[in-house]
Design an enzyme around this catalytic site. Structure first.
Site, short mmCIF file in Angstrom:
data_model
loop_
_atom_site.label_atom_id
_atom_site.label_comp_id
_atom_site.label_asym_id
_atom_site.label_seq_id
_atom_site.Cartn_x
_atom_site.Cartn_y
_atom_site.Cartn_z
N PRO A 72 0.84 -1.23 0.00
CA PRO A 72 0.00 0.00 0.00
C PRO A 72 0.86 1.26 0.00
CG PRO A 72 -0.68 -1.52 1.74
CD PRO A 72 0.63 -2.00 1.23
N PHE A 73 0.24 2.30 -0.53
CA PHE A 73 0.84 3.62 -0.50
C PHE A 73 -0.18 4.56 0.12
CE2 PHE A 73 1.35 7.81 -2.31
CZ PHE A 73 2.68 8.07 -2.01
#
Lengths: 67, 67, 67, 67, 67, 67
Positions: free
Chosen positions: C2-3
């Site tokens: 994830p970012f």
């Protein structure tokens, strides 16, 4: 560690083209800035031509005018 | 007033999981930074595995290799 | 993978608070969505109160009015 | 040269409304900041109500409660 | 028409390096996707190491540990 | 509920201009899409001319050439 977001209009980019694109950007960040490819992320956003405007006009309309 | 954007690959996150995620982030911003939940926005972007790359390789390919 | 991008106004968040925030978000993504912390990135953007508006009014003005 | 990203929930914005929106934003940047419309880009992101939260609650739930 | 956002940590990228980076990305989008360089925008965000985390730890701390 | 991000080059936009800009965008979203101003957020990012490129050239260079 870089994070790259590429926004293009949704007009048929193929998986083969995406592979070339993300490999090329990752290589570029490595060669120019010595960034570690292992922590380089690239996200491609494909945007409908009805949702992107230039000069105040939706791209859909521009395409219809041959631009 | 915070604005949080969470990008994940589109691989089946459920509505129940999204509820936990947005509630948790909002609570965290309130407890750590005293941010008002009423003005805290969270947006989740689910990105196709063909549109996200790590180390120059699309996630689709990584998944096929068991990563 | 994830970012996460967290945008807050620049109003004195300390390094200690940032540590709590990024650790908390990373833990949340791991516990809720089983995301690997090793590939979870969190970026905090601190935005000047002259560059953030709610309800059409810059936050600077809202702060001056006690909001 | 400005780049504008407008995020709204996906709740039926029409093409006609999008045209008004992008034309209006482009005009505003020209009149207020003297920005050249020819290099002004506007992108509209329509976000599912299950992917946007306020106050820790998904918009889907808020809509069901009449908010 | 592409819009590219490159996020890197603020650790001394020079103007010369930025020139190579933006020229390279623009060339890549032209060669792979036939995108017009004239409408290709690239924005580089340099993020303080106190504002970027991997694996739940600020980059500042990682750098201090030699990572 | 809209969230608007306006990216411009850092070339002296005044607070007075920013006030006009955020008020105008918020009004536009209300009149065109019936969006509630109370939950409309606008963030302005001012980007150094060394960090923005068009046609593969940094804006700093373009300004020096009179563009």
């Amino acid at each position: 560690m870089p994070f790259v977001n590429i926004k293009i209009t949704r007009e048929g980019a193929t998986t083969a083209q995406k592979k070339l694109l993300v490999a090329g950007v990752t290589e570029l960040l490595s060669s120019v800035l010595n960034k570690n490819p292992a922590t380089t992320h690239v996200i491609i956003d494909e945007v409908d031509t009805d949702n992107w405007a230039i000069a105040g006009e939706l791209v859909t309309g521009r395409r219809n005018r041959g631009l």
